[in-house]
Design a protein around this motif. Structure first.
Motif, PDB file in Angstrom:
ATOM      1  N   GLU A  33      -2.719  -9.277   9.193  1.00 23.65           N
ATOM      2  CA  GLU A  33      -3.357  -8.849  10.441  1.00 23.65           C
ATOM      3  C   GLU A  33      -2.435  -7.996  11.313  1.00 23.65           C
ATOM      4  OE1 GLU A  33      -5.720 -10.883  14.179  1.00 23.65           O
ATOM      5  OE2 GLU A  33      -4.140 -12.024  13.199  1.00 23.65           O
ATOM      6  N   LEU A  34      -1.157  -8.345  11.399  1.00 24.01           N
ATOM      7  CA  LEU A  34      -0.250  -7.666  12.327  1.00 24.01           C
ATOM      8  C   LEU A  34       0.693  -6.662  11.668  1.00 24.01           C
ATOM      9  CD1 LEU A  34       0.642 -10.773  14.505  1.00 24.01           C
ATOM     10  CD2 LEU A  34      -0.996  -8.954  15.044  1.00 24.01           C
ATOM     11  N   TYR A  35       1.168  -6.950  10.464  1.00 26.62           N
ATOM     12  CA  TYR A  35       2.155  -6.093   9.807  1.00 26.62           C
ATOM     13  C   TYR A  35       1.513  -4.971   8.996  1.00 26.62           C
ATOM     14  CZ  TYR A  35       6.459  -5.140   7.034  1.00 26.62           C
ATOM     15  OH  TYR A  35       7.559  -4.569   6.432  1.00 26.62           O
ATOM     16  N   THR A  64       4.621   0.243  -3.213  1.00 29.50           N
ATOM     17  CA  THR A  64       4.163  -1.121  -3.009  1.00 29.50           C
ATOM     18  C   THR A  64       5.122  -1.826  -2.067  1.00 29.50           C
ATOM     19  OG1 THR A  64       3.205  -1.222  -5.234  1.00 29.50           O
ATOM     20  CG2 THR A  64       3.663  -3.331  -4.151  1.00 29.50           C
ATOM     21  N   ILE A  65       4.555  -2.457  -1.062  1.00 32.90           N
ATOM     22  CA  ILE A  65       5.324  -3.328  -0.178  1.00 32.90           C
ATOM     23  C   ILE A  65       4.835  -4.742  -0.477  1.00 32.90           C
ATOM     24  CG2 ILE A  65       5.988  -3.892   2.192  1.00 32.90           C
ATOM     25  CD1 ILE A  65       6.766  -1.012   1.345  1.00 32.90           C
ATOM     26  N   THR A  66       5.746  -5.623  -0.838  1.00 31.15           N
ATOM     27  CA  THR A  66       5.375  -6.979  -1.215  1.00 31.15           C
ATOM     28  C   THR A  66       5.125  -7.843   0.022  1.00 31.15           C
ATOM     29  OG1 THR A  66       7.660  -7.768  -1.294  1.00 31.15           O
ATOM     30  CG2 THR A  66       6.745  -6.830  -3.335  1.00 31.15           C
ATOM     31  N   GLY A  67       4.578  -9.012  -0.202  1.00 33.91           N
ATOM     32  CA  GLY A  67       4.374  -9.975   0.866  1.00 33.91           C
ATOM     33  C   GLY A  67       2.968  -9.932   1.427  1.00 33.91           C
ATOM     34  N   GLU A  68       2.686 -10.893   2.288  1.00 34.56           N
ATOM     35  CA  GLU A  68       1.351 -11.059   2.861  1.00 34.56           C
ATOM     36  C   GLU A  68       0.841  -9.808   3.576  1.00 34.56           C
ATOM     37  OE1 GLU A  68      -0.849 -13.596   6.392  1.00 34.56           O
ATOM     38  OE2 GLU A  68       1.154 -14.204   5.768  1.00 34.56           O
ATOM     39  N   GLY A  69       1.699  -9.140   4.321  1.00 33.63           N
ATOM     40  CA  GLY A  69       1.273  -7.962   5.072  1.00 33.63           C
ATOM     41  C   GLY A  69       1.394  -6.664   4.315  1.00 33.63           C
ATOM     42  N   GLY A  70       1.878  -6.737   3.096  1.00 33.88           N
ATOM     43  CA  GLY A  70       2.124  -5.527   2.309  1.00 33.88           C
ATOM     44  C   GLY A  70       0.873  -4.938   1.701  1.00 33.88           C
ATOM     45  N   GLY A  71       1.073  -4.124   0.690  1.00 32.78           N
ATOM     46  CA  GLY A  71      -0.040  -3.481   0.020  1.00 32.78           C
ATOM     47  C   GLY A  71       0.446  -2.362  -0.878  1.00 32.78           C
ATOM     48  N   ASN A  72      -0.491  -1.546  -1.311  1.00 36.99           N
ATOM     49  CA  ASN A  72      -0.204  -0.402  -2.182  1.00 36.99           C
ATOM     50  C   ASN A  72      -0.696   0.872  -1.510  1.00 36.99           C
ATOM     51  OD1 ASN A  72       0.791  -1.611  -4.787  1.00 36.99           O
ATOM     52  ND2 ASN A  72      -1.121  -2.735  -4.520  1.00 36.99           N
ATOM     53  N   TRP A  73       0.117   1.909  -1.598  1.00 35.43           N
ATOM     54  CA  TRP A  73      -0.251   3.229  -1.116  1.00 35.43           C
ATOM     55  C   TRP A  73       0.034   4.215  -2.234  1.00 35.43           C
ATOM     56  CZ3 TRP A  73       1.776  -0.664   1.667  1.00 35.43           C
ATOM     57  CH2 TRP A  73       1.133  -1.003   2.848  1.00 35.43           C
ATOM     58  N   PHE A  74      -0.771   5.256  -2.304  1.00 35.43           N
ATOM     59  CA  PHE A  74      -0.647   6.241  -3.372  1.00 35.43           C
ATOM     60  C   PHE A  74      -0.518   7.631  -2.768  1.00 35.43           C
ATOM     61  CE2 PHE A  74      -3.068   2.647  -4.862  1.00 35.43           C
ATOM     62  CZ  PHE A  74      -2.440   2.334  -6.054  1.00 35.43           C
ATOM     63  N   LEU A  75       0.423   8.377  -3.297  1.00 35.02           N
ATOM     64  CA  LEU A  75       0.627   9.754  -2.892  1.00 35.02           C
ATOM     65  C   LEU A  75       0.269  10.610  -4.100  1.00 35.02           C
ATOM     66  CD1 LEU A  75       1.710  11.317  -0.444  1.00 35.02           C
ATOM     67  CD2 LEU A  75       3.951  11.286  -1.537  1.00 35.02           C
ATOM     68  N   GLU A  76      -0.699  11.493  -3.927  1.00 42.01           N
ATOM     69  CA  GLU A  76      -1.141  12.317  -5.045  1.00 42.01           C
ATOM     70  C   GLU A  76      -0.892  13.787  -4.741  1.00 42.01           C
ATOM     71  OE1 GLU A  76      -5.037  13.233  -7.836  1.00 42.01           O
ATOM     72  OE2 GLU A  76      -5.134  11.597  -6.392  1.00 42.01           O
ATOM     73  N   GLY A  99       8.616  -6.824   1.485  1.00 44.96           N
ATOM     74  CA  GLY A  99       8.021  -6.707   2.805  1.00 44.96           C
ATOM     75  C   GLY A  99       8.939  -7.097   3.941  1.00 44.96           C
ATOM     76  N   ASP A 100       9.823  -8.044   3.696  1.00 46.43           N
ATOM     77  CA  ASP A 100      10.682  -8.502   4.783  1.00 46.43           C
ATOM     78  C   ASP A 100      11.794  -7.517   5.135  1.00 46.43           C
ATOM     79  OD1 ASP A 100      11.924  -9.051   2.321  1.00 46.43           O
ATOM     80  OD2 ASP A 100      12.925 -10.845   3.079  1.00 46.43           O
ATOM     81  N   ILE A 101      12.032  -6.517   4.300  1.00 50.14           N
ATOM     82  CA  ILE A 101      13.031  -5.506   4.658  1.00 50.14           C
ATOM     83  C   ILE A 101      12.437  -4.113   4.846  1.00 50.14           C
ATOM     84  CG2 ILE A 101      14.907  -6.758   3.518  1.00 50.14           C
ATOM     85  CD1 ILE A 101      14.801  -4.514   1.362  1.00 50.14           C
ATOM     86  N   ALA A 102      11.214  -3.892   4.407  1.00 52.46           N
ATOM     87  CA  ALA A 102      10.619  -2.555   4.501  1.00 52.46           C
ATOM     88  C   ALA A 102      10.605  -2.047   5.933  1.00 52.46           C
ATOM     89  CB  ALA A 102       9.207  -2.559   3.913  1.00 52.46           C
ATOM     90  N   TRP A 103      10.226  -2.900   6.877  1.00 51.18           N
ATOM     91  CA  TRP A 103      10.151  -2.459   8.274  1.00 51.18           C
ATOM     92  C   TRP A 103      11.528  -2.063   8.798  1.00 51.18           C
ATOM     93  CZ3 TRP A 103      12.535  -4.782  12.474  1.00 51.18           C
ATOM     94  CH2 TRP A 103      13.072  -6.055  12.274  1.00 51.18           C
ATOM     95  N   LYS A 104      12.569  -2.766   8.378  1.00 53.45           N
ATOM     96  CA  LYS A 104      13.930  -2.434   8.824  1.00 53.45           C
ATOM     97  C   LYS A 104      14.360  -1.094   8.258  1.00 53.45           C
ATOM     98  CE  LYS A 104      15.386  -7.249   9.062  1.00 53.45           C
ATOM     99  NZ  LYS A 104      16.292  -8.263   8.532  1.00 53.45           N
ATOM    100  N   PHE A 105      13.973  -0.865   7.034  1.00 53.07           N
ATOM    101  CA  PHE A 105      14.351   0.382   6.375  1.00 53.07           C
ATOM    102  C   PHE A 105      13.623   1.583   6.974  1.00 53.07           C
ATOM    103  CE2 PHE A 105      13.812   3.476   2.964  1.00 53.07           C
ATOM    104  CZ  PHE A 105      15.138   3.822   2.814  1.00 53.07           C
TER     105      PHE A 105
END
Length: 139
Positions: A33-35, A64-76, A99-105
């Motif tokens: 919901e939030l991330y 792909t960002i792992t974890g509950e708030g993550g998901g998959n995105w595709f660049l074509e 997911g727990d480090i993606a936002w920091k990065f």
């Protein structure tokens, strides 16, 4: 353009709240919901990040960002690089970040070297590692 102002405001507030929680050892707000909306906004920087990278048309990069708030995105790669939520082609490159480090990065708190051991890449690594050049913070 209102969506951009709202997205910028939301990601900034979310980011500062997450930094505070991280600093004081409180549970994060890495929920669907939030991330996820934060990551969805951050991923809009992908086409810009890849804009100068040449590739054959129909090349697909999956992030792909792992974890509950993550998901998959595709660049074509079409006439230019386009961000997609779904894809039917096999990815040429697939980059996965926890997911727990993606936002920091993506907010420049951590550098490429700090996350390299946590990032997984499959396929064409030259295409996949370009994700690690993305900066998603707007001022």
């Amino acid at each position: 353009m209102n969506w951009f102002h709202i997205a910028r405001e939301y990601t900034e507030r979310w980011h500062h709240q997450q930094q505070i929680r991280d600093a004081v050892g409180k549970p994060g707000i890495l929920t669907k919901e939030l991330y996820h909306p934060v990551l969805d906004t951050f991923m809009m920087a992908l086409p810009y990040t890849y804009r100068h990278l040449a590739a054959v048309e129909s090349t697909v990069i999956q992030v792909t960002i792992t974890g509950e708030g993550g998901g998959n995105w595709f660049l074509e790669k079409k006439e230019k690089w386009e961000l997609c939520k779904t894809n039917t082609r096999p990815p040429t490159a697939h980059t996965t970040l926890p997911g727990d480090i993606a936002w920091k990065f993506f907010t420049k708190s951590w550098r490429k070297e700090a996350v390299a051991q946590d990032v997984q890449m499959e396929g064409n690594t030259a295409l996949g590692e370009k994700v690690l050049d993305m900066v998603s913070v707007t001022a």
